[in-house]
Design an enzyme around this catalytic site. Sequence first.
Site, PDB file in Angstrom:
ATOM      1  CG  HIS A  71      -1.586   1.345   1.407  1.00 22.23           C
ATOM      2  ND1 HIS A  71      -2.645   1.785   0.638  1.00 22.23           N
ATOM      3  CD2 HIS A  71      -1.290   2.366   2.248  1.00 22.23           C
ATOM      4  CE1 HIS A  71      -2.973   3.012   1.015  1.00 22.23           C
ATOM      5  NE2 HIS A  71      -2.167   3.398   1.985  1.00 22.23           N
TER       6      HIS A  71
ATOM      7  CG  HIS B  76       0.660   6.664   0.165  1.00 23.25           C
ATOM      8  ND1 HIS B  76      -0.163   7.745   0.356  1.00 23.25           N
ATOM      9  CD2 HIS B  76       0.109   5.656   0.885  1.00 23.25           C
ATOM     10  CE1 HIS B  76      -1.165   7.409   1.162  1.00 23.25           C
ATOM     11  NE2 HIS B  76      -1.019   6.135   1.500  1.00 23.25           N
TER      12      HIS B  76
ATOM     13  CD  GLU C 189      -4.565   6.490   2.419  1.00 24.24           C
ATOM     14  OE1 GLU C 189      -4.663   5.605   1.551  1.00 24.24           O
ATOM     15  OE2 GLU C 189      -3.562   6.626   3.159  1.00 24.24           O
TER      16      GLU C 189
ATOM     17  CB  SER D 207      -2.736  -0.219  -2.741  1.00 22.40           C
ATOM     18  OG  SER D 207      -3.559   0.360  -1.749  1.00 22.40           O
TER      19      SER D 207
HETATM   20 CO    CO Z   1      -2.224   5.218   2.961  1.00 22.93          CO
END
Ligand code: CO
Length: 296
Positions: free
Chosen positions: A135, A140, A183, A202
Site C-alpha cells: 500500500h 503513495h 487515500e 492498491s
Molecule cells: Co495510505
Amino acid sequence: MNAQPRRVEHLQTDKGSVPVYTTAVVEQPWSTYTREDHATWATLFERQREILVGRAAREFIENQHKFGMTPQAIPKFSDLNRVLKQATGWELIGVEGLLPELTFFDHLANRRFPVTWWIRKPEQIDYISEPDLFHDLFGHVPLLLNPVFADYMQAYGKGGVKAHGIGTEALVNLTRLYWYTVEFGLIRQDDGLRIYGSGIVSSKGESIHCLESAAPNRIGFDLQRIMRTRYRIDTYQKTYFVIDSYDELIRATEPDFTPLYAQLARSESIPAGAVLPGDDVLQRGTGEGWADNADV
Ligand code: CO
Ligand code: PHE
C-alpha cells in the site's frame, strides 16, 4: 530468517484490537525478505499494473515508470530515494507501521514519507486492514514525484501539526480531508474519470468499484463538505470526491484553517453515503450493498 514487525502493544478500541508500533525510523531490512515476500510483491504489482491501465491518473502511471519499480523484487528504499530526492526533495523512511498522528504529521511537514517495511502474508493478498509495504510504496510513492502533489503532502503535514495543537475535533476534520483526497480521491482528466487515491490504487476490488459501480456517490470536490463527511474503514467508500486538478487541491487548502475549524465545530457531521442539496453530483449512488452500521 524472516524479520518480524515490532509491535509494542495492542490497544483495545471500539474498532477492536489495534496494533501499536514503535515510532522509530528503521533501516529497510531488505536482505530479510523471503522468496514468499518477493512473490507477494510480484503478484500484487502485476495485478494492479494491469487493472490500473485506463483507470489510474496519468501522473500515477508515468511516475511509477520513472521509479523503475518492477515485479521482480521488492524495491529498495535507497534506490527509490535517489530518484525522489532529486526530483521533489522527498525521502522515504522505513517504519514498523501506523504512527501516532503528530509523529506522522512531523515527517510529512519535513518531506519524509513513512513506508511500512514489511509486506502482507499470502492469505492477506486481497485485503489487509492496516497499511503494509505494498500500500505505502505502490500506492503513495508515485505521486510524490508530482511537484504540486508533493507540495500538497507537505502542506498537509504542517496543517496537521497545527490542527493537533488546536484539538481533537480539528484533527477529525483534517483526517477526513486526507481520507477523501490522498487515500480515496478521484480526478477528472481529459480522457475521463481516473483514480489518484492510494487506498484505491492498491486495492484490486476498489479500483474497479470506485469507477464502474453504480453503488457509490461521486461528488465534486468541496473542502468544507469533505471535512464534515464521515467515512468507511471496513468497506468500499460510499462516496468519492472528484477533483479537476492537483492545483485545485492545493489552492483550496492554502487558506488558514483555524477559523474553518471553529466554524465546523458548530456543524453536524454528514453520513458517509449522504447526498446534500448543494452537492455537485456526478453520480448519485444506488447504495446497493451498503452496510448500514455506523460510519467512522
Ligand atoms: Co495510505
Ligand atoms: N492551510 C491549512 C491550514 O492552515 C493546511 C493544510 C494544507 C491542510 C493542505 C491540508 C492540506 O491548516
